[in-house]
Design a protein around this motif. Structure first.
Motif, short mmCIF file in Angstrom:
data_model
loop_
_atom_site.label_atom_id
_atom_site.label_comp_id
_atom_site.label_asym_id
_atom_site.label_seq_id
_atom_site.Cartn_x
_atom_site.Cartn_y
_atom_site.Cartn_z
N VAL A 76 7.37 -6.14 9.45
CA VAL A 76 6.22 -6.57 8.66
C VAL A 76 6.69 -6.85 7.23
O VAL A 76 7.30 -5.98 6.58
N PHE A 77 6.39 -8.06 6.76
CA PHE A 77 6.72 -8.44 5.38
C PHE A 77 5.43 -8.60 4.60
O PHE A 77 4.49 -9.26 5.06
N ALA A 78 5.35 -7.98 3.42
CA ALA A 78 4.15 -8.03 2.59
C ALA A 78 4.37 -8.93 1.38
O ALA A 78 5.43 -8.92 0.76
N ALA A 103 8.80 -6.05 1.13
CA ALA A 103 7.75 -6.68 0.33
C ALA A 103 8.36 -7.56 -0.76
O ALA A 103 9.48 -7.31 -1.22
N VAL A 155 -2.06 -3.82 12.55
CA VAL A 155 -0.68 -4.06 12.10
C VAL A 155 0.30 -3.79 13.25
O VAL A 155 1.28 -4.53 13.44
N ARG A 200 3.16 -6.21 14.87
CA ARG A 200 4.55 -5.82 15.16
C ARG A 200 4.90 -6.14 16.63
O ARG A 200 6.03 -6.49 16.94
N LEU A 249 0.32 -10.35 5.11
CA LEU A 249 1.29 -9.67 5.96
C LEU A 249 1.81 -10.69 6.97
O LEU A 249 1.02 -11.37 7.64
N ALA A 271 4.07 -2.03 5.20
CA ALA A 271 5.08 -3.08 5.36
C ALA A 271 6.49 -2.50 5.35
O ALA A 271 6.75 -1.47 4.71
N ASP A 272 7.40 -3.18 6.03
CA ASP A 272 8.81 -2.79 6.00
C ASP A 272 9.51 -3.31 4.76
O ASP A 272 10.35 -2.63 4.17
#
Length: 281
Positions: A105-107, A85, A57, A61, A98, A82-83
């Motif tokens: 990071v978007f989930a 979601a 991860v 990034r 992700l 994640a930052d």
């Protein structure tokens, strides 16, 4: 079919899990990449543990990856790292996508979409609203599926060997999800979904013939559990349909474009070296 090209501007995506060598996701995504002629590649990553996953991860990034799909045992960790979601991921507390953009990071979770598409295709007469569904398992995929089924109006019963884990899932998802045990768990159910990695010990022949049985496992396409369901006269929904159903939104999230309008199922069945038995797959 177009031919993919690899340059210095290549977008790299992939599937992350352990084990992951069995995954058909690279076959699907690279099939679409080649058809669309994208400057992209989709590969498999198998971190040995949670620390290894966190390192991957961090690489995302740092701009080394465009995005990844996530499978067991990292789906809940993916959500936690994640930052931001999607609502779907937040509802289930797990993520199978992700996306890495500008150091963030978007989930997201497309497992539920895949499950619904599979049911629509292979059990079109099934109605979820107001019905009872049994979910076998309480891992990341089960979380996403249970959240989606509850969102579709079903009453979901979680059956899991570890009751604590099942109760945690039920508590997270709310009032339409409960823990159940024993034969009573299956009374009145219209759908049984297997999210376990082993064959459940259930007497399928004792169920009403209107029950639909789904197995999230897709290797083999017709698992022993699904074959037993067919032998008992039940409607069987395979995990390959779910895999394909979640792959399209995953592809768009990772590579930024919709996949070509090509059904990968015949290609996947040829890759697996078999044709669909019974003519219903």
């Amino acid at each position: 079919m177009s031919k993919a090209r690899i340059t210095g501007a290549v977008k790299v995506g992939g599937i992350v899990g352990n084990p992951v060598a069995h995954s058909l996701s690279p076959v699907i995504h690279n099939y679409w990449i080649e058809a669309a002629g994208l400057d992209a590649s989709y590969v498999a990553f198998s971190p040995k543990d949670a620390a290894g996953f966190e390192t991957l991860v961090a690489a995302g990034r740092a701009g080394l990856l465009s995005g990844v799909n996530v499978t067991a045992p990292f789906k809940e960790q993916a959500f936690a790292l994640a930052d931001t979601a999607s609502e779907t991921a937040r509802d289930s507390g797990s993520a199978n996508i992700l996306v890495f953009r500008d150091g963030r990071v978007f989930a997201d979770s497309a497992d539920g979409q895949g499950l619904l598409r599979a049911l629509q295709q292979q059990a079109p007469k099934l109605s979820l609203a107001g019905s009872t569904v049994v979910m076998l398992g309480a891992g990341g995929a089960a979380r996403a599926a249970a959240a989606t089924l509850a969102g579709a109006g079903a009453q979901v019963r979680i059956v899991n060997r570890s009751r604590d884990r099942a109760e945690a899932l039920a508590a997270d998802l709310g009032g339409s999800v409960a823990v159940a045990e024993g034969p009573a768990a299956f009374e009145g159910a219209v759908l049984i979904v297997n999210a376990l990695t082993v064959r459940p010990e259930i007497d399928l022949a004792a169920l009403d013939r209107s029950v639909t049985v789904m197995d999230m496992t897709y290797k083999p396409v017709i698992t022993p559990f699904l074959q037993a369901a067919r032998d008992a006269g039940l409607v069987a929904v395979d995990g390959l349909a779910m895999l394909i159903g979640q792959a399209a939104p995953s592809f768009e999230a990772i590579f930024g474009v919709a996949p070509p309008n090509l059904d990968p199922r015949p290609f996947l069945l040829a890759h697996l070296g078999g044709s669909p038995p019974g003519g219903s797959l």
